[in-house]
Structures are given as C-alpha cells and as structure tokens.
Design an enzyme around this catalytic site. Structure first.
Site, PDB file in Angstrom:
ATOM      1  N   ARG A 161      42.231  17.041  49.594  1.00  0.00           N
ATOM      2  CA  ARG A 161      42.204  18.517  49.566  1.00  0.00           C
ATOM      3  C   ARG A 161      43.600  19.071  49.274  1.00  0.00           C
ATOM      4  O   ARG A 161      43.756  20.088  48.607  1.00  0.00           O
ATOM      5  CB  ARG A 161      41.698  19.077  50.909  1.00  0.00           C
ATOM      6  CG  ARG A 161      40.253  18.724  51.219  1.00  0.00           C
ATOM      7  CD  ARG A 161      39.249  19.709  50.711  1.00  0.00           C
ATOM      8  NE  ARG A 161      39.271  21.006  51.326  1.00  0.00           N
ATOM      9  CZ  ARG A 161      38.371  21.943  51.065  1.00  0.00           C
ATOM     10  NH1 ARG A 161      37.376  21.703  50.212  1.00  0.00           N
ATOM     11  NH2 ARG A 161      38.429  23.108  51.639  1.00  0.00           N
ATOM     12  N   HIS A 165      35.745  19.514  42.890  1.00  0.00           N
ATOM     13  CA  HIS A 165      35.258  19.746  44.262  1.00  0.00           C
ATOM     14  C   HIS A 165      35.754  18.600  45.119  1.00  0.00           C
ATOM     15  O   HIS A 165      35.796  17.459  44.670  1.00  0.00           O
ATOM     16  CB  HIS A 165      33.727  19.764  44.306  1.00  0.00           C
ATOM     17  CG  HIS A 165      33.192  19.518  45.683  1.00  0.00           C
ATOM     18  ND1 HIS A 165      33.097  20.527  46.619  1.00  0.00           N
ATOM     19  CD2 HIS A 165      32.798  18.374  46.319  1.00  0.00           C
ATOM     20  CE1 HIS A 165      32.643  20.016  47.764  1.00  0.00           C
ATOM     21  NE2 HIS A 165      32.450  18.712  47.598  1.00  0.00           N
TER      22      HIS A 165
HETATM   23  P1  ADP Z   1      36.315  24.919  47.828  1.00  0.00           P
HETATM   24  O1  ADP Z   1      35.694  24.331  46.560  1.00  0.00           O
HETATM   25  O2  ADP Z   1      37.776  25.218  47.646  1.00  0.00           O
HETATM   26  O3  ADP Z   1      36.015  24.112  49.067  1.00  0.00           O
HETATM   27  P2  ADP Z   1      34.293  26.905  48.642  1.00  0.00           P
HETATM   28  O4  ADP Z   1      33.503  25.837  49.334  1.00  0.00           O
HETATM   29  O5  ADP Z   1      34.625  28.149  49.401  1.00  0.00           O
HETATM   30  O6  ADP Z   1      35.660  26.369  48.011  1.00  0.00           O
HETATM   31  O7  ADP Z   1      33.472  27.380  47.330  1.00  0.00           O
HETATM   32  C1  ADP Z   1      32.809  26.432  46.507  1.00  0.00           C
HETATM   33  C2  ADP Z   1      33.059  26.763  45.051  1.00  0.00           C
HETATM   34  O8  ADP Z   1      32.446  28.025  44.750  1.00  0.00           O
HETATM   35  C3  ADP Z   1      34.519  26.964  44.656  1.00  0.00           C
HETATM   36  O9  ADP Z   1      35.169  25.743  44.369  1.00  0.00           O
HETATM   37  C4  ADP Z   1      34.407  27.860  43.445  1.00  0.00           C
HETATM   38  O10 ADP Z   1      34.106  27.132  42.264  1.00  0.00           O
HETATM   39  C5  ADP Z   1      33.193  28.723  43.767  1.00  0.00           C
HETATM   40  N1  ADP Z   1      33.519  30.034  44.376  1.00  0.00           N
HETATM   41  C6  ADP Z   1      33.819  30.284  45.672  1.00  0.00           C
HETATM   42  N2  ADP Z   1      33.985  31.600  45.887  1.00  0.00           N
HETATM   43  C7  ADP Z   1      33.765  32.223  44.695  1.00  0.00           C
HETATM   44  C8  ADP Z   1      33.765  33.604  44.259  1.00  0.00           C
HETATM   45  N3  ADP Z   1      34.017  34.612  45.072  1.00  0.00           N
HETATM   46  N4  ADP Z   1      33.496  33.874  42.961  1.00  0.00           N
HETATM   47  C9  ADP Z   1      33.213  32.870  42.117  1.00  0.00           C
HETATM   48  N5  ADP Z   1      33.188  31.550  42.462  1.00  0.00           N
HETATM   49  C10 ADP Z   1      33.466  31.224  43.722  1.00  0.00           C
END
Ligand code: ADP
Length: 186
Positions: A113, A153
C-alpha cells in the site's frame, strides 16, 4: 510473511506499465507468488468490490471530503456516492485486461500500500506508483462518469487480503519458492 492481492487495472495494462509496477515490488524485496492476466467478469468484480456498507461509506466519505475542499457540497449520502463509485468500478474493471498477483513478503500488505500510494493520483506521494505515473483526480473522474484511473488495486488489511486472494486464485495457483536474495533481504 504475509500475502496480499494486487491488481493492475485496465488503464495500467493498456498503458504498458506492467513491468514498471512489478519491478517496484520486486526491488523492495517482495516476491510475486501468483500471477495471471484476465478480463474479469462483472460477477467477479462485484464480489471483489462487495456491496458492503462500511466500504461504501468510506468511499463516499472520501468523495464528499474532496468535493467540500473545492467548495462543492454533494447532495447524495455517503452510501449513495459509494454505490455510484462501485457500479462504475464494476463496469470499468470488467472492460479490459487486468493483471492479478499475489505478493508475499515481510508485512507485505502495508509495504505494498505504501509503494502504491493513496487513492487519488493527483495528491498521492510523488514517489509512489499512483503519484508518479498518473495525475488523475476525483474531479476529473466524476465529471467523466468513471472511476479514478489509479493503475492499481492493493488489499487494505489482513482479512481483506486473505479473502481477495481466495477470490482471485485457487490454492494450486499460489506457488512457494525461494528467491535468490532472500537471505540477504531478510
Ligand atoms: P483504494 O483503491 O485506494 O483502496 P477505495 O477502496 O476507497 O481506494 O476505492 C476503490 C477504487 O474506487 C479506487 O482505487 C478508485 O479507482 C475508485 N474510486 C474511489 N473513490 C472514487 C470517486 N470518488 N470517484 C471515482 N472513483 C473513485
């Protein structure tokens, strides 16, 4: 040693970033213990980004904060915003090739991460994968009706990593072997 799940999303694969991404993990001493390419089904992606209230709220809350910082107040609830992002993700991830990997190493969930960086490339640490290879932002993604293209991811915690590895790989696809530098790295 821990294992974590990493996906290189369709934007990362289509931009030719597979080697760049994998080499950052390998250079940190982390070991690829399973790897494959596939165009995932909508069903698989919807199990990966499950309809889970905590996750929907956390995604919605990040979206709200980012809008409020720009003086825009969103009318939808956090859960509604989370659901909107989830359905965009399901459509997007099942639209093209994805590289799926299990990465093993000392505290690999945290280490991966850290190397990946925070969700929004625009504000991610510039030495991270997301911060150095993209400038995408919440604003641009929302106005284009798509998820943030942040290349990758990575599982969030131990429980999620175990569940995600089980979802994407069968037991026989996880390979145990020793890397030549393991005795020096550890
Ligand atoms: P991460 O991948 O950093 O763990 P999250 O689990 O919060 O983040 O979100 C999953 C994925 O959803 C993100 O990697 C991103 O591609 C997408 N995402 C999250 N929030 C948004 C948003 N507000 N608008 C567009 N895409 C988003």
């Amino acid at each position: 040693m821990e294992r974590t799940l990493v996906l290189i999303k369709p934007d990362g694969v289509r931009r030719g970033l597979i080697g760049n991404v994998i080499s950052r993990f390998e250079s940190a001493g982390l070991k690829v213990c399973a790897i494959k390419m596939l165009v995932p089904s909508k069903e698989l992606v919807s199990r990966h980004y499950a309809d889970n209230e905590d996750w929907l709220r956390s995604v919605g809350s990040k979206a709200k904060k980012s809008s409020e910082a720009k003086g825009i107040v969103l009318k939808e609830s956090e859960i509604e915003l989370g659901q909107k992002v989830r359905s965009r993700l399901i459509k997007y991830l099942s639209s093209g090739p994805v590289i799926c990997m299990a990465i093993e190493g000392n505290e690999s969930i945290f280490a991966v991460r850290k190397i990946v960086g925070s969700t929004e490339p625009k504000s991610a640490d510039p030495s991270s994968i997301r911060g150095s290879l993209s400038t995408d932002s919440y604003g641009l993604a929302d106005s284009s009706d798509r998820p943030i293209k942040n290349i990758i991811h990575a599982s969030e915690d131990y429980a999620t990593a175990s569940a995600e590895i089980k979802l994407w790989f069968s037991e026989s696809e996880l390979i145990e072997y020793k890397r030549a530098d393991e005795e020096i790295v550890y």
